[in-house]
Design an enzyme around this catalytic site. Structure first.
Site, PDB file in Angstrom:
ATOM      1  N   GLU A  89       0.905  -1.337  -0.125  1.00 61.72           N
ATOM      2  CA  GLU A  89      -0.121  -0.121  -0.001  1.00 61.72           C
ATOM      3  C   GLU A  89       0.967   1.194   0.052  1.00 61.72           C
ATOM      4  O   GLU A  89       2.110   1.140   0.084  1.00 61.72           O
ATOM      5  CB  GLU A  89      -0.954  -0.088   1.263  1.00 61.72           C
ATOM      6  CG  GLU A  89      -1.665  -1.166   1.189  1.00 61.72           C
ATOM      7  CD  GLU A  89      -2.977  -1.366   2.178  1.00 61.72           C
ATOM      8  OE1 GLU A  89      -2.719  -0.482   3.322  1.00 61.72           O
ATOM      9  OE2 GLU A  89      -4.153  -1.956   2.065  1.00 61.72           O
ATOM     10  N   CYS A  97      -1.640  -4.680  -5.659  1.00 62.46           N
ATOM     11  CA  CYS A  97      -2.289  -5.862  -5.051  1.00 62.46           C
ATOM     12  C   CYS A  97      -1.002  -6.999  -5.120  1.00 62.46           C
ATOM     13  O   CYS A  97      -0.095  -7.101  -5.924  1.00 62.46           O
ATOM     14  CB  CYS A  97      -3.486  -6.280  -5.892  1.00 62.46           C
ATOM     15  SG  CYS A  97      -4.952  -5.242  -5.851  1.00 62.46           S
ATOM     16  N   GLU A 118      -1.396 -10.047  -6.212  1.00 63.31           N
ATOM     17  CA  GLU A 118      -1.398 -10.768  -7.428  1.00 63.31           C
ATOM     18  C   GLU A 118      -0.372  -9.943  -8.362  1.00 63.31           C
ATOM     19  O   GLU A 118       0.347 -10.881  -9.020  1.00 63.31           O
ATOM     20  CB  GLU A 118      -2.837 -10.783  -8.190  1.00 63.31           C
ATOM     21  CG  GLU A 118      -3.862 -11.733  -7.173  1.00 63.31           C
ATOM     22  CD  GLU A 118      -4.447 -10.755  -6.177  1.00 63.31           C
ATOM     23  OE1 GLU A 118      -3.925  -9.723  -5.722  1.00 63.31           O
ATOM     24  OE2 GLU A 118      -5.726 -10.996  -5.956  1.00 63.31           O
ATOM     25  N   CYS A 120      -9.004  -8.914  -7.718  1.00 63.55           N
ATOM     26  CA  CYS A 120      -9.578  -7.649  -8.411  1.00 63.55           C
ATOM     27  C   CYS A 120      -9.809  -7.677  -9.769  1.00 63.55           C
ATOM     28  O   CYS A 120      -9.172  -8.340 -10.356  1.00 63.55           O
ATOM     29  CB  CYS A 120      -9.192  -6.394  -7.614  1.00 63.55           C
ATOM     30  SG  CYS A 120      -7.820  -5.926  -8.496  1.00 63.55           S
ATOM     31  N   CYS A 151      -6.447  -6.969 -11.333  1.00 60.81           N
ATOM     32  CA  CYS A 151      -5.402  -7.904 -11.525  1.00 60.81           C
ATOM     33  C   CYS A 151      -5.758  -9.215 -12.438  1.00 60.81           C
ATOM     34  O   CYS A 151      -5.056  -9.836 -12.837  1.00 60.81           O
ATOM     35  CB  CYS A 151      -5.380  -8.687 -10.006  1.00 60.81           C
ATOM     36  SG  CYS A 151      -4.435  -7.590  -8.949  1.00 60.81           S
TER      37      CYS A 151
HETATM   38  N1  THU Z   1      -5.866  -6.192  -2.564  1.00 67.23           N
HETATM   39  C1  THU Z   1      -5.154  -7.208  -3.305  1.00 67.23           C
HETATM   40  O1  THU Z   1      -3.998  -7.254  -2.864  1.00 67.23           O
HETATM   41  N2  THU Z   1      -5.677  -7.989  -4.129  1.00 67.23           N
HETATM   42  C2  THU Z   1      -6.995  -7.986  -4.572  1.00 67.23           C
HETATM   43  O2  THU Z   1      -7.439  -8.781  -5.431  1.00 67.23           O
HETATM   44  C3  THU Z   1      -7.792  -7.247  -3.879  1.00 67.23           C
HETATM   45  C4  THU Z   1      -7.292  -6.213  -3.003  1.00 67.23           C
HETATM   46  C5  THU Z   1      -5.421  -5.353  -1.713  1.00 67.23           C
HETATM   47  C6  THU Z   1      -5.311  -3.624  -2.001  1.00 67.23           C
HETATM   48  C7  THU Z   1      -5.398  -3.359  -0.817  1.00 67.23           C
HETATM   49  O3  THU Z   1      -4.000  -3.239  -0.353  1.00 67.23           O
HETATM   50  C8  THU Z   1      -6.130  -3.952   0.028  1.00 67.23           C
HETATM   51  O4  THU Z   1      -6.226  -5.305  -0.589  1.00 67.23           O
HETATM   52  C9  THU Z   1      -7.573  -3.403   0.312  1.00 67.23           C
HETATM   53  O5  THU Z   1      -8.199  -3.293  -0.858  1.00 67.23           O
END
Ligand code: THU
Length: 129
Positions: free
Chosen positions: A39, A48, A50, A79, A82
């Site tokens: 983040e 993310c 992935e 998401c 990704c």
């Molecule tokens: N996030 C992921 O790493 N992968 C996903 O497929 C969904 C969301 C993370 C992004 C962010 O750091 C946290 O989850 C909340 O959205």
């Protein structure tokens, strides 16, 4: 791959959402590539888990995903962004690979696939050279 994903989930850098995500990709080179969400205080720059794993795979000169595990404490699917990035590295022949969604609290595993998660994906592979 599941335990590697969960290990990486634990080291996610997510001080804002506190939502830890781990991923582990098997490349067609036989290597495992882990990733976690990273983040940023400028929220939109967050990466993310992935996509983190995909970047590690490609930067190791591997361009084909044989499978991926994604783990969280509630078991969420990748998401949309990704899904499109993962789709880029499907096997030319099968146009698919397994996607395992893991709930690290209950150890439940949902077996899905790239095709199921992104049906009717754009296919512009003929532009590749
Ligand atoms: N996030 C992921 O790493 N992968 C996903 O497929 C969904 C969301 C993370 C992004 C962010 O750091 C946290 O989850 C909340 O959205």
């Amino acid at each position: 791959m599941i335990s590697k994903s969960i290990d990486t989930q634990k080291i996610a850098y997510c001080p804002y959402s506190k939502f830890h995500v781990g991923a582990c990709i098997l490349g067609d080179d036989g290597q495992l590539y882990t990733g976690c969400n990273v983040e940023n205080q400028s929220y939109g720059l967050t990466i993310c888990a992935e996509r983190c794993a995909v970047m590690k795979m490609v930067s190791n000169n591997c361009h084909c995903i044989k499978g991926i595990v994604v783990s969280t404490n509630i078991g969420v699917t990748p998401c949309g962004a990704c899904r499109q990035v993962l789709q880029e590295f499907v096997d030319d022949k099968t146009n698919d690979f397994p996607v395992l969604i893991v709930n690290s609290e209950t150890n439940e595993v949902l077996e899905s696939s790239m095709k199921a998660l992104l049906p009717s994906a754009v296919d512009l592979h003929f532009l590749k050279h």
